[in-house]
Design a protein around this motif. Structure first.
Motif, PDB file in Angstrom:
ATOM      1  N   GLY A  59       0.790  -1.226   0.000  1.00 48.44           N
ATOM      2  CA  GLY A  59       0.000   0.000   0.000  1.00 48.44           C
ATOM      3  C   GLY A  59       0.819   1.271   0.000  1.00 48.44           C
ATOM      4  O   GLY A  59       0.269   2.361   0.115  1.00 48.44           O
ATOM      5  N   LEU A  60       2.138   1.138  -0.105  1.00 50.27           N
ATOM      6  CA  LEU A  60       3.010   2.313  -0.139  1.00 50.27           C
ATOM      7  C   LEU A  60       3.315   2.683  -1.582  1.00 50.27           C
ATOM      8  O   LEU A  60       3.294   1.841  -2.478  1.00 50.27           O
ATOM      9  N   LYS A  61       3.624   3.955  -1.806  1.00 50.63           N
ATOM     10  CA  LYS A  61       3.819   4.465  -3.163  1.00 50.63           C
ATOM     11  C   LYS A  61       5.072   3.899  -3.821  1.00 50.63           C
ATOM     12  O   LYS A  61       5.050   3.427  -4.946  1.00 50.63           O
ATOM     13  N   ASP A  62       6.210   3.962  -3.106  1.00 52.88           N
ATOM     14  CA  ASP A  62       7.478   3.522  -3.681  1.00 52.88           C
ATOM     15  C   ASP A  62       8.459   3.197  -2.559  1.00 52.88           C
ATOM     16  O   ASP A  62       8.105   3.249  -1.382  1.00 52.88           O
ATOM     17  N   TYR A  63       9.686   2.869  -2.917  1.00 51.22           N
ATOM     18  CA  TYR A  63      10.682   2.489  -1.911  1.00 51.22           C
ATOM     19  C   TYR A  63      11.098   3.666  -1.036  1.00 51.22           C
ATOM     20  O   TYR A  63      11.470   3.486   0.118  1.00 51.22           O
ATOM     21  N   GLY A  64      11.036   4.890  -1.558  1.00 56.22           N
ATOM     22  CA  GLY A  64      11.338   6.074  -0.748  1.00 56.22           C
ATOM     23  C   GLY A  64      10.336   6.220   0.383  1.00 56.22           C
ATOM     24  O   GLY A  64      10.707   6.490   1.536  1.00 56.22           O
ATOM     25  N   THR A  65       9.065   6.042   0.080  1.00 54.10           N
ATOM     26  CA  THR A  65       8.014   6.105   1.104  1.00 54.10           C
ATOM     27  C   THR A  65       8.206   4.992   2.126  1.00 54.10           C
ATOM     28  O   THR A  65       8.054   5.207   3.324  1.00 54.10           O
ATOM     29  N   PHE A  66       8.576   3.807   1.642  1.00 55.56           N
ATOM     30  CA  PHE A  66       8.842   2.689   2.542  1.00 55.56           C
ATOM     31  C   PHE A  66      10.001   3.009   3.485  1.00 55.56           C
ATOM     32  O   PHE A  66       9.926   2.741   4.686  1.00 55.56           O
ATOM     33  N   ALA A  67      11.067   3.606   2.959  1.00 55.75           N
ATOM     34  CA  ALA A  67      12.227   3.952   3.787  1.00 55.75           C
ATOM     35  C   ALA A  67      11.846   4.968   4.868  1.00 55.75           C
ATOM     36  O   ALA A  67      12.267   4.838   6.027  1.00 55.75           O
TER      37      ALA A  67
END
Length: 87
Positions: A59-67
């Motif tokens: 449900g997160l936009k991309d890996y940056g948001t995940f980080a």
């Protein structure tokens, strides 16, 4: 607008068989729309799969948001541990 590309029968063609010029930059004036393509390529011959990444499935936009979310989680965890040690 640009026509929609029809869906292929997966039973006949299998997965990862439908590649289209639906990437950016495109050879066309308008980028092709192909939601059911398994692979999209652009005019530079760079291709990428149309499937969601594991992060997007969460449900997160991309890996940056995940980080950022992971970093915030660890900061909150460390604050809670520090608070519990302080009591």
């Amino acid at each position: 607008g640009m026509p929609t590309i029809p869906r292929l029968n997966d039973n006949i063609h299998g997965l990862s068989t439908f590649v289209a010029d639906c990437g950016v930059p495109s050879d066309f004036d308008e980028t092709l729309e192909c939601d059911n393509c398994t692979m999209c390529c652009n005019e530079d011959d760079d291709c990428y799969p149309q499937q969601k990444t594991k992060v997007q499935e969460l449900g997160l936009k991309d890996y940056g948001t995940f980080a950022v979310a992971l970093f915030a989680f660890f900061i909150a965890l460390f604050c809670m541990v520090a608070f519990l040690l302080y009591i």
